[in-house]
Design a protein around this motif. Structure first.
Motif, PDB file in Angstrom:
ATOM      1  N   THR A 195       1.530  12.686 -11.796  1.00  0.00           N
ATOM      2  CA  THR A 195       0.438  13.162 -12.661  1.00  0.00           C
ATOM      3  C   THR A 195       0.467  14.748 -12.138  1.00  0.00           C
ATOM      4  N   ALA A 196       0.163  15.690 -13.026  1.00  0.00           N
ATOM      5  CA  ALA A 196       0.012  17.078 -12.799  1.00  0.00           C
ATOM      6  C   ALA A 196      -0.782  17.323 -11.392  1.00  0.00           C
ATOM      7  N   ASP A 197      -2.128  16.691 -11.382  1.00  0.00           N
ATOM      8  CA  ASP A 197      -3.101  16.832 -10.313  1.00  0.00           C
ATOM      9  C   ASP A 197      -2.776  15.736  -9.303  1.00  0.00           C
ATOM     10  N   GLY A 198      -1.521  15.182  -9.402  1.00  0.00           N
ATOM     11  CA  GLY A 198      -1.546  13.844  -8.318  1.00  0.00           C
ATOM     12  C   GLY A 198      -1.537  14.410  -6.707  1.00  0.00           C
ATOM     13  N   GLN A 199      -2.089  13.291  -6.255  1.00  0.00           N
ATOM     14  CA  GLN A 199      -2.441  13.383  -4.782  1.00  0.00           C
ATOM     15  C   GLN A 199      -1.210  13.093  -3.945  1.00  0.00           C
ATOM     16  N   VAL A 200      -0.304  13.735  -3.832  1.00  0.00           N
ATOM     17  CA  VAL A 200       1.173  13.718  -3.058  1.00  0.00           C
ATOM     18  C   VAL A 200       0.807  13.084  -1.437  1.00  0.00           C
ATOM     19  N   ASP A 201      -0.354  13.478  -1.139  1.00  0.00           N
ATOM     20  CA  ASP A 201      -0.634  12.983   0.433  1.00  0.00           C
ATOM     21  C   ASP A 201      -1.097  11.383   0.491  1.00  0.00           C
ATOM     22  N   ALA A 202      -1.272  10.770  -0.947  1.00  0.00           N
ATOM     23  CA  ALA A 202      -1.783   9.587  -0.938  1.00  0.00           C
ATOM     24  C   ALA A 202      -0.675   8.841  -1.729  1.00  0.00           C
ATOM     25  N   THR A 203       0.446   9.405  -2.014  1.00  0.00           N
ATOM     26  CA  THR A 203       1.626   8.805  -2.717  1.00  0.00           C
ATOM     27  C   THR A 203       2.850   9.004  -1.900  1.00  0.00           C
ATOM     28  N   TRP A 204       3.466  10.154  -2.171  1.00  0.00           N
ATOM     29  CA  TRP A 204       5.142  10.438  -1.575  1.00  0.00           C
ATOM     30  C   TRP A 204       4.847  10.561  -0.040  1.00  0.00           C
ATOM     31  N   LYS A 205       3.851  11.068   0.497  1.00  0.00           N
ATOM     32  CA  LYS A 205       3.894  11.259   2.032  1.00  0.00           C
ATOM     33  C   LYS A 205       3.773  10.177   2.690  1.00  0.00           C
ATOM     34  N   ASP A 241       0.890  -1.100  -0.009  1.00  0.00           N
ATOM     35  CA  ASP A 241      -0.138  -0.120  -0.124  1.00  0.00           C
ATOM     36  C   ASP A 241       0.777   1.246   0.186  1.00  0.00           C
ATOM     37  N   PHE A 242       2.146   1.111   0.308  1.00  0.00           N
ATOM     38  CA  PHE A 242       3.007   2.449   0.182  1.00  0.00           C
ATOM     39  C   PHE A 242       3.743   2.591  -1.064  1.00  0.00           C
ATOM     40  N   ALA A 243       3.370   1.559  -2.049  1.00  0.00           N
ATOM     41  CA  ALA A 243       3.927   1.464  -3.395  1.00  0.00           C
ATOM     42  C   ALA A 243       3.600   2.724  -4.096  1.00  0.00           C
ATOM     43  N   LEU A 244       4.600   3.315  -5.012  1.00  0.00           N
ATOM     44  CA  LEU A 244       4.392   4.333  -5.711  1.00  0.00           C
ATOM     45  C   LEU A 244       3.620   3.699  -7.026  1.00  0.00           C
ATOM     46  N   ASP A 245       2.856   4.731  -7.698  1.00  0.00           N
ATOM     47  CA  ASP A 245       2.248   4.303  -8.879  1.00  0.00           C
ATOM     48  C   ASP A 245       2.175   5.613  -9.836  1.00  0.00           C
ATOM     49  N   GLU A 246       1.831   5.615 -11.013  1.00  0.00           N
ATOM     50  CA  GLU A 246       2.020   6.913 -11.997  1.00  0.00           C
ATOM     51  C   GLU A 246       1.187   8.101 -11.195  1.00  0.00           C
ATOM     52  N   GLU A 247       0.284   7.698 -10.365  1.00  0.00           N
ATOM     53  CA  GLU A 247      -0.554   8.941  -9.841  1.00  0.00           C
ATOM     54  C   GLU A 247       0.661   9.878  -9.087  1.00  0.00           C
ATOM     55  N   ALA A 248       1.662   9.232  -8.503  1.00  0.00           N
ATOM     56  CA  ALA A 248       2.615  10.085  -8.027  1.00  0.00           C
ATOM     57  C   ALA A 248       3.187  11.052  -8.841  1.00  0.00           C
ATOM     58  N   ARG A 269      15.878   3.831  -6.555  1.00  0.00           N
ATOM     59  CA  ARG A 269      17.202   3.803  -5.749  1.00  0.00           C
ATOM     60  C   ARG A 269      17.410   5.476  -6.318  1.00  0.00           C
ATOM     61  N   GLY A 270      16.455   6.291  -5.972  1.00  0.00           N
ATOM     62  CA  GLY A 270      16.744   7.753  -6.260  1.00  0.00           C
ATOM     63  C   GLY A 270      16.320   8.236  -7.604  1.00  0.00           C
ATOM     64  N   GLU A 271      16.374   7.525  -8.612  1.00  0.00           N
ATOM     65  CA  GLU A 271      16.047   7.866 -10.006  1.00  0.00           C
ATOM     66  C   GLU A 271      14.804   8.839 -10.034  1.00  0.00           C
ATOM     67  N   LEU A 272      13.581   8.242  -9.365  1.00  0.00           N
ATOM     68  CA  LEU A 272      12.444   8.868  -9.510  1.00  0.00           C
ATOM     69  C   LEU A 272      12.452  10.390  -8.976  1.00  0.00           C
ATOM     70  N   PHE A 273      13.310  10.692  -8.107  1.00  0.00           N
ATOM     71  CA  PHE A 273      13.438  12.271  -7.512  1.00  0.00           C
ATOM     72  C   PHE A 273      13.964  12.971  -8.875  1.00  0.00           C
ATOM     73  N   VAL A 274      14.837  12.498  -9.718  1.00  0.00           N
ATOM     74  CA  VAL A 274      15.145  13.286 -10.571  1.00  0.00           C
ATOM     75  C   VAL A 274      14.017  13.707 -11.777  1.00  0.00           C
ATOM     76  N   ALA A 277      11.417   0.945   0.593  1.00  0.00           N
ATOM     77  CA  ALA A 277      11.082   2.487   0.160  1.00  0.00           C
ATOM     78  C   ALA A 277      12.068   2.916  -0.825  1.00  0.00           C
ATOM     79  N   TRP A 278      13.377   2.607  -0.546  1.00  0.00           N
ATOM     80  CA  TRP A 278      14.372   3.100  -1.355  1.00  0.00           C
ATOM     81  C   TRP A 278      14.196   2.384  -2.893  1.00  0.00           C
ATOM     82  N   GLN A 279      13.939   1.003  -2.755  1.00  0.00           N
ATOM     83  CA  GLN A 279      13.470   0.568  -4.254  1.00  0.00           C
ATOM     84  C   GLN A 279      12.336   1.239  -4.796  1.00  0.00           C
ATOM     85  N   GLN A 280      11.487   1.741  -3.989  1.00  0.00           N
ATOM     86  CA  GLN A 280      10.266   2.179  -4.676  1.00  0.00           C
ATOM     87  C   GLN A 280      10.475   3.633  -5.283  1.00  0.00           C
TER      88      GLN A 280
END
Length: 316
Positions: free
Chosen positions: A35-45, A26-33, A84-89, A78-81
């Protein structure tokens, strides 16, 4: 009411970790993380809170402690999600002036999990006037300053001045405590103490103020059913320069234990039926964090004891 000692507090933490491990998907990231109107509180938070809690637990407990193993395993997840840091780029390109990517990334950086490419991009943005002049609430500003430092961005330290602009730093009338000020004060202490690792980071006057009023505020929150804030205040109590008096906090810990579901989930507010993931993950994380921080202070575990909990045990 069950008497709460070290074993019982550990049981709360172990049960919380059992639930977190069972719900890691349930903590895994998906494309919602992204999107322009993505729900940060339900993904990255949620993912960022999972990482912060696990990193904190690892640094508070010795590597021989089973809770340390649970925390290390979930931190790796969490790091793999994050690729390994690439998604922050990727986030940096989408929202170059958003602070939450750096705040989440800095948790991993503190654990020795770093992505040089993202750090270089973030450092470039941080040199702009647009970044430095973004208006932020003082409590959030403290968090951003800490995130910068963890991520290798150095500027003159203004934490002491920012602290005095927060609700807690002004030592307000204790009866003005309410839900919003409660969440703010706990995070101020988290930032001042590096999430409980450095109790000496709390100024003397602030520490005395908290030591005096925390028991009353804890009772107020638990009477109102605010279990997540109650757990955060227990973390604060265990993060002050003087270790907590277990006798004073046995009642609140017993109430937390009594509200915890058999699965290990702790609802955000007292509820007879286990709520959905988004309504209990934060409280459950805070229960795990509070248990680890309290155990550290009650058992006298030192930073030397937890040295092996540093980065070398995490990458993977």
């Amino acid at each position: 009411m069950t008497a709460m000692g070290v074993k019982e507090i550990r049981d709360v933490g172990a049960a919380a970790f059992a639930w977190l491990s069972a719900h890691r998907a349930d903590f895994a990231l998906d494309e919602e993380a992204f999107t322009a109107d993505g729900q940060v509180d339900a993904t990255w938070k949620p993912l960022g809170e999972l990482a912060q809690t696990c990193q904190s637990v690892r640094t508070h407990l010795a590597p021989s402690d089973p809770l340390h193993d649970h925390a290390s395993d979930l931190l790796r997840f969490a790091w793999q999600q994050t690729g390994r840091g690439e998604l922050f780029v990727r986030l940096q390109g989408l929202e170059p002036f958003a602070t939450y990517p750096l705040e989440v990334y800095s948790v991993f950086a503190a654990a020795g999990l770093r992505h040089p490419g993202y750090e270089a991009a973030a450092a470039l943005t941080a040199r702009t006037r647009g970044w430095r002049l973004t208006e932020q609430e003082p409590t959030r500003r403290l968090g951003v300053l800490k995130a910068e430092r963890r991520s290798g961005i150095h500027r003159p330290d203004e934490s002491a001045q920012v602290l005095r602009r927060t609700w807690l730093g002004g030592l307000p009338e204790p009866w003005t405590f309410e839900r919003s000020s409660g969440y703010a004060l706990t995070h101020v202490v988290f930032h001042l103490t590096d999430w409980g690792r450095a109790p000496e980071g709390v100024p003397t006057d602030v520490a005395a103020y908290l030591a005096h009023w925390l028991p009353s505020w804890l009772d107020t929150c638990l009477d109102a059913g605010m279990l997540d804030l109650g757990c955060e205040l227990l973390v604060v109590a265990a993060s002050l320069p003087t270790p907590p008096d277990l006798a004073t906090f046995q009642g609140p810990w017993a109430r937390i234990a009594g509200a915890q579901h058999d699965s290990g989930a702790l609802p955000q507010e007292d509820a007879p039926v286990e709520p959905d993931f988004l309504y209990c993950y934060h409280s459950t994380l805070m229960a795990a964090f509070a248990a680890a921080q309290t155990l550290k202070r009650l058992t006298g575990v030192t930073d030397d004891d937890t040295e092996a909990a540093r980065p070398q045990g995490v990458p993977g």
